[in-house]
Scaffold this active site. Structure first.
Site, short mmCIF file in Angstrom:
data_model
loop_
_atom_site.label_atom_id
_atom_site.label_comp_id
_atom_site.label_asym_id
_atom_site.label_seq_id
_atom_site.Cartn_x
_atom_site.Cartn_y
_atom_site.Cartn_z
CG ASP A 144 -2.85 5.55 -2.22
OD1 ASP A 144 -1.34 4.41 -2.64
OD2 ASP A 144 -3.90 4.76 -1.96
CG HIS A 203 -2.20 -1.27 0.96
ND1 HIS A 203 -1.89 -2.16 1.51
CD2 HIS A 203 -2.91 -1.06 0.74
CE1 HIS A 203 -2.55 -3.22 1.21
NE2 HIS A 203 -3.66 -2.41 0.49
C1 LIG Z 1 -4.07 3.11 1.59
C2 LIG Z 1 -4.41 2.90 -0.09
C3 LIG Z 1 -5.69 1.15 0.24
C4 LIG Z 1 -6.79 2.87 0.85
C5 LIG Z 1 -8.07 1.22 1.02
C6 LIG Z 1 -8.76 0.48 1.79
C7 LIG Z 1 -9.75 2.18 1.94
C8 LIG Z 1 -10.47 0.26 1.57
C9 LIG Z 1 -9.02 -1.06 1.52
C10 LIG Z 1 -9.97 -2.27 2.13
C11 LIG Z 1 -11.86 -1.61 1.74
C12 LIG Z 1 -12.48 -2.50 3.25
C13 LIG Z 1 -12.66 -3.84 3.15
O1 LIG Z 1 -12.87 -3.49 1.12
C14 LIG Z 1 -14.30 -3.82 3.54
C15 LIG Z 1 -15.23 -2.89 3.67
C16 LIG Z 1 -16.03 -3.52 2.24
C17 LIG Z 1 -17.13 -2.13 1.99
O2 LIG Z 1 -17.50 -2.31 0.54
C18 LIG Z 1 -16.32 -0.66 2.52
C19 LIG Z 1 -16.22 -1.06 4.27
C20 LIG Z 1 -14.73 -1.81 3.60
C21 LIG Z 1 -14.49 -1.80 5.27
C22 LIG Z 1 -13.69 -1.13 3.72
C23 LIG Z 1 -13.84 0.75 3.08
C24 LIG Z 1 -11.98 0.91 2.56
O3 LIG Z 1 -12.63 1.13 0.97
C25 LIG Z 1 -10.91 0.23 3.10
C26 LIG Z 1 -10.18 0.23 4.16
C27 LIG Z 1 -3.50 1.77 -0.78
O4 LIG Z 1 -2.39 2.09 -0.82
S1 LIG Z 1 -4.57 1.88 -2.96
C28 LIG Z 1 -2.69 1.41 -3.35
C29 LIG Z 1 -2.77 -0.63 -3.55
N1 LIG Z 1 -1.62 -1.07 -4.15
C30 LIG Z 1 -1.92 -0.94 -5.46
O5 LIG Z 1 -3.12 -0.87 -6.46
C31 LIG Z 1 -0.78 -1.59 -6.19
C32 LIG Z 1 -1.36 -2.70 -7.39
N2 LIG Z 1 -2.52 -4.00 -7.16
C33 LIG Z 1 -2.37 -4.48 -6.06
O6 LIG Z 1 -0.82 -4.88 -5.71
C34 LIG Z 1 -3.27 -5.91 -5.67
O7 LIG Z 1 -4.58 -5.55 -6.49
C35 LIG Z 1 -4.24 -5.20 -4.02
C36 LIG Z 1 -4.13 -3.95 -3.77
C37 LIG Z 1 -2.24 -5.50 -2.78
C38 LIG Z 1 -4.54 -6.29 -3.19
O8 LIG Z 1 -3.94 -7.41 -3.76
P1 LIG Z 1 -5.82 -8.81 -3.66
O9 LIG Z 1 -4.22 -9.98 -4.19
O10 LIG Z 1 -6.41 -7.54 -2.99
O11 LIG Z 1 -5.61 -8.42 -5.77
P2 LIG Z 1 -4.74 -8.94 -6.87
O12 LIG Z 1 -3.74 -9.59 -6.93
O13 LIG Z 1 -4.68 -6.97 -7.82
O14 LIG Z 1 -5.88 -9.43 -8.04
C39 LIG Z 1 -6.98 -9.30 -8.34
C40 LIG Z 1 -8.30 -10.45 -8.21
O15 LIG Z 1 -9.33 -9.67 -7.64
C41 LIG Z 1 -9.81 -10.77 -9.42
N3 LIG Z 1 -11.03 -9.46 -10.45
C42 LIG Z 1 -10.27 -8.36 -10.53
N4 LIG Z 1 -11.13 -7.92 -11.34
C43 LIG Z 1 -12.15 -8.82 -11.40
C44 LIG Z 1 -13.49 -9.37 -12.38
N5 LIG Z 1 -13.90 -8.41 -13.08
N6 LIG Z 1 -14.12 -10.71 -12.38
C45 LIG Z 1 -14.05 -11.15 -11.67
N7 LIG Z 1 -12.55 -10.96 -10.73
C46 LIG Z 1 -11.89 -10.31 -10.95
C47 LIG Z 1 -8.56 -11.21 -10.37
O16 LIG Z 1 -8.73 -11.99 -10.18
C48 LIG Z 1 -7.59 -11.73 -8.16
O17 LIG Z 1 -8.34 -12.59 -7.89
P3 LIG Z 1 -7.39 -14.24 -7.61
O18 LIG Z 1 -6.87 -13.11 -6.52
O19 LIG Z 1 -8.50 -14.61 -6.39
O20 LIG Z 1 -6.80 -14.11 -8.27
#
Ligand SMILES: C[C@H](CCC[C@@H](C)[C@H]1CC[C@H]2[C@@H]3[C@H](O)C[C@@H]4C[C@H](O)CC[C@]4(C)[C@H]3C[C@H](O)[C@]12C)C(=O)SCCNC(=O)CCNC(=O)[C@H](O)C(C)(C)COP(=O)(O)OP(=O)(O)OC[C@H]1O[C@@H](n2cnc3c(N)ncnc32)[C@H](O)[C@@H]1OP(=O)(O)O
Length: 391
Positions: free
Chosen positions: A161, A131
């Site tokens: 970010d 993050h």
């Molecule tokens: C400091 C910031 C982040 C702040 C975010 C916070 C504000 C939020 C974080 C958690 C949230 C809470 C949580 O979600 C629970 C509640 C949900 C509710 O709706 C709202 C309240 C919540 C409490 C909610 C509140 C807030 O929103 C939060 C507290 C940052 O620094 S952001 C920067 C992050 N880094 C990056 O973006 C760098 C690039 N990305 C990555 O490195 C990764 O994506 C990351 C971020 C590490 C996540 O890794 P992850 O393993 O989860 O994902 P990926 O490996 O990237 O793979 C994506 C997976 O999703 C599948 N997928 C994507 N699109 C689709 C689709 N259309 N159909 C099907 N599947 C899809 C993909 O296949 C991957 O799945 P698999 O891992 O199973 O292969």
């Protein structure tokens, strides 16, 4: 009014904070941004609705399951007809879907494929989670942030970010769009927050030999070391920001504080800075923020009140400039910047989209028949959501 990115079609794959912010910038400046959201069928994990929901101004949403081959086929058809695809996943996720740049750009050689990650598309950390704070740390910048004798401090998630991440990525997209007007070709953008943040900090790097950073953290001119570049508490518990660096401005600061330059150590006597800070702090603590504003307002002393977000919206200068806008839900947010004279951004004032709210209309626009849409819906490859009626 015509906006600069009018006619540019963007597919933004839903991510956390930087991807959505990048998409919002493009939408603010006129691009048609479609957010591709994940289905809620439990087959996929959900990584943070908040970031996506909060930065959705001017976008439409389509829910599409990319873990299903039919979903990938739909995505490929969409990508043939857009200018930009913006993906925020860790390296390799898009390739696993069969939606890597080689495939999509073979389908559409004009496609600009923007990849917004933390660590970039190569290197040993490319597949590792992280993050803002981690990227900031790896860029070297975090080591410079924070007060003396305290651990380094990350200023919200602004720098990696949004500064190094979304803004840098948006710049890359605009550069690639510009270049495409000459070459007719798309390209792949490897925007990542470590390098974006490092680049953002070029001043820090390039001024290393200028003596600006020769003291430990928190003891230098611009990192809270200098008394004339600091924040001070006022008698009513509010704060003032002081940035009086140049001697002529510093003289106005001293004058406004009611102190006498002749009785003080020289401005640049570093060994006296700690003492001077105490003197300034004692002085600022004697009046309210409003009283200091009256003294310093409109002068060149470089002294300003530290405003809360709400106070910033009510500030007279900001009101005169229209710095903040209000949407139809009465929510206030910053107006897009910068201001372009002929083609300024015209941000949407409509409420943010629901996930999947526009699934049908988007698929229709991209040439899917009603029968195809029904089939995709029945097979749960897409999801269709409608706002609840107030009736
Ligand atoms: C400091 C910031 C982040 C702040 C975010 C916070 C504000 C939020 C974080 C958690 C949230 C809470 C949580 O979600 C629970 C509640 C949900 C509710 O709706 C709202 C309240 C919540 C409490 C909610 C509140 C807030 O929103 C939060 C507290 C940052 O620094 S952001 C920067 C992050 N880094 C990056 O973006 C760098 C690039 N990305 C990555 O490195 C990764 O994506 C990351 C971020 C590490 C996540 O890794 P992850 O393993 O989860 O994902 P990926 O490996 O990237 O793979 C994506 C997976 O999703 C599948 N997928 C994507 N699109 C689709 C689709 N259309 N159909 C099907 N599947 C899809 C993909 O296949 C991957 O799945 P698999 O891992 O199973 O292969």
């Amino acid at each position: 009014m015509s906006m600069i990115l009018r006619g540019v079609r963007v597919l933004e794959l839903a991510g956390l904070a930087p991807g959505p912010h990048c998409g919002m910038i493009l939408a603010d400046f006129g691009a048609h941004v479609i957010r591709v959201d994940r289905p809620s069928n439990g087959g996929t994990k959900w990584i943070g609705g908040g970031g996506v929901k909060w930065l959705a101004r001017g976008k439409r949403s389509l829910i599409l399951d990319l873990k299903r081959p039919e979903g990938v086929t739909v995505m490929r058809k969409l990508c043939r007809q857009v200018d930009v695809v913006l993906e925020p996943y860790r390296q390799g996720v898009m390739e696993e879907f069969g939606l890597g740049p080689e495939i999509l750009q073979k389908d559409n050689p004009r496609l600009i494929y923007a990849r917004l990650t933390g660590f970039g598309q190569s290197g040993r950390l490319s597949k590792v989670a992280g993050h803002d704070i981690n990227y900031l740390a790896l860029s070297g910048v975090l080591s410079k942030l924070g007060r003396s004798n305290e651990t380094p401090y990350a200023p919200l998630n602004l720098l990696a970010d949004f500064g190094g991440g979304s803004l840098t990525c948006a710049l890359g997209i605009v550069l690639a769009l510009y270049e495409r007007t000459q070459s007719g070709k798309g390209q792949v953008i490897d925007a990542n927050m470590v390098e974006g943040t490092a680049y953002l900090s070029s001043f820090l790097w390039k001024s290393q030999n200028a003596g600006l950073w020769s003291q430990p953290r928190g003891k230098n001119l611009l990192d809270s070391g200098a008394p004339f570049y600091e924040t001070y508490r006022t008698s009513d518990g509010k704060f003032m920001a002081v940035g009086a660096i140049e001697p002529q401005f510093y003289a106005l600061l001293i004058n406004g504080l009611g102190l006498n330059c002749a009785e003080l150590p020289h401005q640049w006597s570093i060994s006296d800075w700690e003492e001077m800070k105490k003197k300034f702090a004692d002085t600022f603590a004697k009046k309210t923020q409003a009283e200091w504003c009256k003294i310093f307002g409109g002068t060149d002393a470089c002294v300003t009140p530290i405003l809360s977000l709400e106070e910033a919206t009510l500030n007279e200068h900001n009101l005169e400039r229209g710095t903040f806008i209000t949407d139809e839900d009465h929510k206030v947010s910053p107006r897009p910047a910068p201001l372009l004279s002929r083609t300024p951004a015209v941000p949407s004032t409509k409420r943010d989209p629901l996930e999947g709210e526009h699934t049908i209309e988007i698929l229709q626009e991209f040439g899917f028949s009603q029968e195809e849409i029904n089939q995709l819906n029945l097979a749960k490859v897409i999801e269709i959501r409608k706002p609840k009626s107030n009736l």
